[in-house]
Structure formats: structure tokens, C-alpha cells
Design a protein around this motif. Structure first.
Motif, PDB file in Angstrom:
ATOM      1  N   ALA A  27     -36.821  -4.243  18.114  1.00 42.83           N
ATOM      2  CA  ALA A  27     -36.438  -4.285  19.527  1.00 42.83           C
ATOM      3  C   ALA A  27     -36.098  -5.708  19.952  1.00 42.83           C
ATOM      4  O   ALA A  27     -35.141  -5.930  20.715  1.00 42.83           O
ATOM      5  CB  ALA A  27     -37.560  -3.716  20.394  1.00 42.83           C
ATOM      6  N   TRP A  28     -36.873  -6.695  19.471  1.00 37.80           N
ATOM      7  CA  TRP A  28     -36.583  -8.085  19.819  1.00 37.80           C
ATOM      8  C   TRP A  28     -35.219  -8.494  19.287  1.00 37.80           C
ATOM      9  O   TRP A  28     -34.442  -9.168  19.983  1.00 37.80           O
ATOM     10  CB  TRP A  28     -37.667  -9.008  19.265  1.00 37.80           C
TER      11      TRP A  28
ATOM     12  N   LEU B  45     -44.538 -12.160  19.137  1.00 38.18           N
ATOM     13  CA  LEU B  45     -44.575 -10.710  19.227  1.00 38.18           C
ATOM     14  C   LEU B  45     -46.015 -10.222  19.107  1.00 38.18           C
ATOM     15  O   LEU B  45     -46.809 -10.774  18.351  1.00 38.18           O
ATOM     16  CB  LEU B  45     -43.738 -10.080  18.112  1.00 38.18           C
ATOM     17  N   ASP B  46     -46.345  -9.169  19.837  1.00 32.17           N
ATOM     18  CA  ASP B  46     -47.685  -8.606  19.753  1.00 32.17           C
ATOM     19  C   ASP B  46     -47.934  -7.928  18.413  1.00 32.17           C
ATOM     20  O   ASP B  46     -49.074  -7.855  17.947  1.00 32.17           O
ATOM     21  CB  ASP B  46     -47.912  -7.590  20.879  1.00 32.17           C
TER      22      ASP B  46
ATOM     23  N   VAL C 137     -40.329  -0.461   9.658  1.00 36.41           N
ATOM     24  CA  VAL C 137     -39.623  -1.605  10.236  1.00 36.41           C
ATOM     25  C   VAL C 137     -38.651  -2.200   9.225  1.00 36.41           C
ATOM     26  O   VAL C 137     -37.473  -2.445   9.531  1.00 36.41           O
ATOM     27  CB  VAL C 137     -40.629  -2.679  10.705  1.00 36.41           C
TER      28      VAL C 137
ATOM     29  N   THR D  20     -44.109  -4.431  14.527  1.00 36.03           N
ATOM     30  CA  THR D  20     -43.300  -3.267  14.902  1.00 36.03           C
ATOM     31  C   THR D  20     -42.385  -3.549  16.087  1.00 36.03           C
ATOM     32  O   THR D  20     -41.469  -2.774  16.360  1.00 36.03           O
ATOM     33  CB  THR D  20     -44.207  -2.070  15.225  1.00 36.03           C
ATOM     34  N   HIS D  21     -42.618  -4.665  16.797  1.00 32.81           N
ATOM     35  CA  HIS D  21     -41.767  -5.019  17.927  1.00 32.81           C
ATOM     36  C   HIS D  21     -40.533  -5.804  17.490  1.00 32.81           C
ATOM     37  O   HIS D  21     -39.669  -6.092  18.317  1.00 32.81           O
ATOM     38  CB  HIS D  21     -42.549  -5.860  18.939  1.00 32.81           C
TER      39      HIS D  21
END
Length: 229
Positions: free
Chosen positions: A215-216, A207-208, A97, A211-212
Motif C-alpha cells: 500500500a505504501w 511502517l507498522d 507480500v 504487510t503495509h
């Protein structure tokens, strides 16, 4: 590609490093060894993110925090807490990331409740991170969270206005600090504070997983008026 944010400021424990369990377990061992009154895992977990002395003041208001901090540091030193094996692992995917974010032109920084010794040791242990961050601040060299001073200092050092930075953390102390500094913020679930507490803290999103984040950020390329930055 236009970016909404130039500087991404990360908390460390519970955001980049899977250290919540390590911190709680270590504190419980110290509590027992020093004969202190028992405290629950949740009570300790909720204070992660504060500076060490500030957390001790919340956890043991009946004790002098300076004396208690000295006793705990002596215990840790005697138990070999400064050894490399005590460094918490990074969450899965963190290195990928951060590499992707740098490739997209983001600059990276850290604002943490850790000590300078603790942060430097953690970064050195994860060698690929040694050149990842252009600036860092720790709780023992400036005001601790949720005071916004460490963010003010990072913004000044990096010469980035508040609205062009983004704070990413796992506690409402991170979110409150960012709000006080006028910096937008994101919360990441799975660290010290539960999802419901993060949702009420005022972050742009929860964010969950870290790693998200890339994309966010792809969805955050426009300002509030819809104009490209």
C-alpha cells in the motif's frame, strides 16, 4: 503501472523473519553456558543487524572478538543450532507480500547481518522463497552494516541506480547504510529497534508492519517533482 522503485532490498532478521526473540534467547543461553558477564536483553537486541563479530565487539569490548566468536560458534554447533528447528518463522503475510511485489514487477534482494550459512539455511527452510530474490549479501562476505558496501554490490549486480532502489529494514543500521549509499529507505516497526529510534533514523516512513509495504508503494509512484516514472 509506473513504479518509483525497481529493486526492493530487504533486511532479514526483524524485517521478514520474526527472529528478534530467537536471537536474544539463543545469545542469553550461550552467555550463561560460557560463563560470560551478564548482558540485558535490550543490550543484545540493540545490536541485531550488525555482523556477528561486530556485535560481539560492542557487547564484550573486554574480550578478543575473534576468540569469542569461535567459542560461541563451537557452543552453537554443539547445541545443534544448525538444525532446521532453530530457523525463525516469517512474519505473518510475508509470503503474500513478496508474491504481490513480484507480480507488480519489482525485483527483490536481501542485505542482512546474517552469515551466508544462516541466510541460505533460512531461505531453504522457507521453500517458497528460494526463487524470490535475485541477489543477496551477508555480513560475512562483505562489509557489515552500516557500511554501504553490501548495497553498492547489490546495486552493481542488479544494474539498478541508487535512486531506483529501496532499502527496507527494522534497525537504524539499515537506514544508516542506505543513506550512506544514496538509497532511499523504509523502516518497519516491531523488530529489533524501538519505534522512536526508527523515527529519528531518517527513513522515508516507518511502517507498522511489513504487510503495509504494498500500500505504501502505491503512494510512491511519483518522483519529487510529481512526474510519473
Amino acid at each position: 503501472m509506473a513504479r518509483q522503485y525497481d529493486l526492493l532490498i530487504f533486511d532479514w532478521d526483524g524485517t521478514l523473519a520474526d527472529s528478534t526473540g530467537v536471537i536474544v534467547d539463543g545469545m542469553q543461553r550461550a552467555i550463561r553456558a560460557l560463563g560470560l558477564a551478564a548482558r540485558s536483553d535490550d543490550a543484545i537486541r540493540m545490536l541485531i543487524g550488525l555482523g556477528f563479530r561486530e556485535g560481539l565487539s560492542e557487547l564484550y569490548p573486554e574480550h578478543d572478538p575473534v576468540e569469542l566468536e569461535a567459542a560461541l560458534m563451537a557452543y552453537r554447533s554443539a547445541q545443534g543450532e544448525h538444525a532446521a528447528h532453530s530457523v525463525a518463522p516469517l512474519y505473518e503475510g510475508v509470503l503474500d507480500v513478496l508474491t504481490a511485489l513480484q507480480s507488480d514487477g519489482h525485483r527483490l534482494a536481501v542485505a542482512t547481518g546474517k552469515s551466508r550459512f544462516g541466510l541460505d539455511r533460512a531461505i531453504a527452510h522457507h521453500a517458497p522463497l528460494e526463487r524470490a530474490f535475485i541477489a543477496t549479501r551477508t555480513a560475512d562476505e562483505t562489509a557489515t552494516k552500516p557500511n554501504p558496501l553490501m548495497l553498492y554490490e547489490l546495486l552493481a549486480e542488479c544494474r539498478v541506480p541508487a535512486h531506483r532502489a529501496l532499502m527496507i529494514g527494522d534497525t537504524d543500521y539499515d537506514i544508516a547504510m542506505a543513506e550512506a549509499a544514496g538509497v532511499p529507505s523504509l523502516a518497519v516497526a516491531g523488530g529489533a529497534h524501538p519505534m522512536e529510534r526508527l523515527r529519528s533514523a531518517g527513513a522515508l516512513a516507518v511502517l507498522d508492519a511489513i504487510t503495509h509495504l504494498p500500500a505504501w508503494l502505491q503512494t510512491a509512484r511519483f518522483d519529487n517533482n510529481g512526474d510519473s516514472e
